[in-house]
Design an enzyme around this catalytic site. Structure first.
Site, PDB file in Angstrom:
ATOM      1  N   SER A  79      32.246  24.781  65.865  1.00 34.64           N
ATOM      2  CA  SER A  79      31.912  24.322  64.510  1.00 34.64           C
ATOM      3  C   SER A  79      32.342  25.258  63.391  1.00 34.64           C
ATOM      4  O   SER A  79      32.375  24.844  62.236  1.00 34.64           O
ATOM      5  CB  SER A  79      30.408  24.104  64.391  1.00 34.64           C
ATOM      6  OG  SER A  79      30.101  22.778  64.680  1.00 34.64           O
ATOM      7  N   LYS A 117      34.996  24.140  60.994  1.00 32.00           N
ATOM      8  CA  LYS A 117      34.738  23.158  59.927  1.00 32.00           C
ATOM      9  C   LYS A 117      34.920  23.773  58.541  1.00 32.00           C
ATOM     10  O   LYS A 117      35.347  23.103  57.603  1.00 32.00           O
ATOM     11  CB  LYS A 117      33.311  22.596  60.064  1.00 32.00           C
ATOM     12  CG  LYS A 117      33.107  21.773  61.336  1.00 32.00           C
ATOM     13  CD  LYS A 117      31.631  21.483  61.569  1.00 32.00           C
ATOM     14  CE  LYS A 117      31.406  20.632  62.818  1.00 32.00           C
ATOM     15  NZ  LYS A 117      29.990  20.473  63.162  1.00 32.00           N
ATOM     16  N   TYR A 162      40.098  16.741  65.280  1.00 33.72           N
ATOM     17  CA  TYR A 162      38.774  17.389  65.228  1.00 33.72           C
ATOM     18  C   TYR A 162      38.478  18.122  66.548  1.00 33.72           C
ATOM     19  O   TYR A 162      38.035  19.263  66.550  1.00 33.72           O
ATOM     20  CB  TYR A 162      37.698  16.342  64.915  1.00 33.72           C
ATOM     21  CG  TYR A 162      36.301  16.899  65.037  1.00 33.72           C
ATOM     22  CD1 TYR A 162      35.794  17.764  64.067  1.00 33.72           C
ATOM     23  CD2 TYR A 162      35.497  16.602  66.141  1.00 33.72           C
ATOM     24  CE1 TYR A 162      34.532  18.319  64.193  1.00 33.72           C
ATOM     25  CE2 TYR A 162      34.240  17.147  66.272  1.00 33.72           C
ATOM     26  CZ  TYR A 162      33.763  17.995  65.300  1.00 33.72           C
ATOM     27  OH  TYR A 162      32.503  18.554  65.431  1.00 33.72           O
ATOM     28  N   TYR A 171      23.165  25.142  60.737  1.00 33.03           N
ATOM     29  CA  TYR A 171      22.403  24.021  61.314  1.00 33.03           C
ATOM     30  C   TYR A 171      21.072  23.881  60.568  1.00 33.03           C
ATOM     31  O   TYR A 171      21.036  24.075  59.348  1.00 33.03           O
ATOM     32  CB  TYR A 171      22.205  24.216  62.827  1.00 33.03           C
ATOM     33  CG  TYR A 171      23.510  24.341  63.601  1.00 33.03           C
ATOM     34  CD1 TYR A 171      24.406  23.276  63.651  1.00 33.03           C
ATOM     35  CD2 TYR A 171      23.846  25.496  64.267  1.00 33.03           C
ATOM     36  CE1 TYR A 171      25.598  23.372  64.364  1.00 33.03           C
ATOM     37  CE2 TYR A 171      25.046  25.606  64.988  1.00 33.03           C
ATOM     38  CZ  TYR A 171      25.908  24.530  65.030  1.00 33.03           C
ATOM     39  OH  TYR A 171      27.083  24.633  65.724  1.00 33.03           O
ATOM     40  N   VAL A 193      28.650  26.364  68.361  1.00 34.55           N
ATOM     41  CA  VAL A 193      27.928  26.158  69.603  1.00 34.55           C
ATOM     42  C   VAL A 193      28.383  27.117  70.719  1.00 34.55           C
ATOM     43  O   VAL A 193      27.675  27.324  71.699  1.00 34.55           O
ATOM     44  CB  VAL A 193      28.061  24.660  69.988  1.00 34.55           C
ATOM     45  CG1 VAL A 193      29.417  24.368  70.616  1.00 34.55           C
ATOM     46  CG2 VAL A 193      26.946  24.176  70.846  1.00 34.55           C
TER      47      VAL A 193
HETATM   48  N1  GLU Z   1      32.668  20.382  69.460  1.00 33.48           N
HETATM   49  C1  GLU Z   1      31.319  20.292  69.056  1.00 33.48           C
HETATM   50  C2  GLU Z   1      30.975  18.885  68.676  1.00 33.48           C
HETATM   51  O1  GLU Z   1      31.712  18.262  67.960  1.00 33.48           O
HETATM   52  C3  GLU Z   1      31.044  21.244  67.940  1.00 33.48           C
HETATM   53  C4  GLU Z   1      29.638  21.625  68.059  1.00 33.48           C
HETATM   54  C5  GLU Z   1      29.240  22.825  67.242  1.00 33.48           C
HETATM   55  O2  GLU Z   1      29.810  23.925  67.371  1.00 33.48           O
HETATM   56  O3  GLU Z   1      28.297  22.651  66.464  1.00 33.48           O
HETATM   57  O4  GLU Z   1      29.957  18.385  69.093  1.00 33.48           O
END
Ligand code: GLU
Length: 338
Positions: free
Chosen positions: A82, A85, A207, A259, A277
């Site tokens: 994540s 992002k 993604y 989060y 994650v």
């Molecule tokens: N690849 C994970 C997903 O899209 C990213 C999760 C994360 O790092 O929050 O669920």
């Protein structure tokens, strides 16, 4: 009407200088202190993450003048997940500008899970670019002439931040792609409301590829330092993102990056950050440095358990909270810090 004659700006919110001499020894001390912390759980929704070693632990710092500090498993590679992002949001801003990105993805924190299948009731936008729905929408905005060109543009963007050739971990990408049913559901929901264009499989692949980018803790510190340095990589001098968009990127990190711990993080640590994650956290200290911690044991909110503790301590010890008030005689005053 009488105006107040004199608005005093002291005690000030001006940042205290950081003692570089102290930094390496504090990193070593925190590493030794938190190494024994075994609480938390490794993400196991795909085998590539489940097989990470719970003992992996590293703390790295890159300053805006290009000095690097670090301790632990600095060269251990892992997938960025994540944290990607943040940087793809930057590329979407570069491709379309603030207003168009904002028309497609909001900037509101959400109390829902990062992978909730939910859009804003009124606008039909995903809440922000740090939750999965918002990230898929920002990724779908990345320009390019077909899937390969879009992937190349994204990899070139990551290269500007890390300063060397970027690689995607193929097994992770394939697993993310095979198991990413919730992400697919979000993309379909957004397509239903006309929030993303029809090439949803292309956007989803991009993604999953961005989540599967391989980095080590030093790379993450340099990426954070690039944002701290107004978008210019302090090691290479390359402008990774136009300086005018760093404000947007950091604002969203500050309010939405951790989060469902983002509020408490902003309160306690007081710095823009993003976690993933796989156990990475990046923290930006604007105009000063980038911090990264990597430890795959996650707490109940999905943030690296050791990472959160280390960042809380670093912020407190060096007075890094953005709203830190430097009182005369405080431990963050000029006497304590060179
Ligand atoms: N690849 C994970 C997903 O899209 C990213 C999760 C994360 O790092 O929050 O669920």
């Amino acid at each position: 009407m009488t105006l107040t004659p004199d608005i005093r700006l002291t005690p000030s919110f001006a940042p205290a200088p950081i003692s570089i001499d102290l930094l390496q020894s504090v990193l070593e001390e925190l590493y030794a202190q938190y190494r024994s912390l075994q609480s938390g759980k490794i993400a196991d929704y795909i085998p590539e993450l489940a097989k990470m070693n719970p003992d992996w632990f590293s703390i790295c710092v890159t300053t805006v003048d290009g000095q690097q500090f670090g301790v632990g498993d600095r060269e251990q590679q892992f997938t960025i997940q994540s944290i990607s992002k943040v940087f793809v949001h930057g590329l979407a801003l570069e491709d379309h500008g603030r207003d168009r990105v904002l028309a497609k993805v909001g900037v509101e924190p959400t109390g829902d899970a990062f992978n909730a299948i939910v859009l804003d009731e009124q606008s039909k936008r995903p809440y922000n670019p740090m939750v999965n729905a918002g990230a898929i929408a920002t990724t779908s905005l990345i320009k390019g002439n077909g899937a390969t060109d879009r992937l190349n543009r994204m990899l070139t963007m990551f290269q500007r931040y890390i300063g060397h050739e970027p690689y995607i971990d193929m097994p992770t990408f394939m697993s993310e792609r095979t198991t990413g049913h919730r992400n697919r559901a979000m993309a379909h929901l957004m397509l239903n409301f006309g929030m993303i264009d029809e090439k949803i499989d292309e956007a989803l692949d991009l993604y999953f590829q961005q989540c599967s980018l391989l980095v080590d803790c030093r790379d993450l510190a340099t990426m954070a330092a690039t944002l701290a340095n107004r978008g210019k990589n302090p090691l290479t001098g390359v402008q990774a993102v136009p300086a005018c968009y760093v404000r947007d990127i950091l604002s969203v990190m500050y309010t939405c990056g951790m989060y469902n711990f983002a509020g408490e993080w902003a309160y306690k640590v007081g710095l823009p950050a993003k976690s993933g994650v796989s156990g990475g956290i990046i923290v930006v200290v604007p105009d000063r440095l980038g911090i990264a911690v990597f430890s795959p044991l996650l707490d109940a909110r999905g943030n690296s358990a050791r990472g959160v503790r280390v960042c809380e301590e670093l912020s407190q010890r060096f007075g890094l909270h953005l709203f830190e008030c430097v009182m005369p005689g405080s431990p963050f005053g000029k006497d304590a810090i060179s």
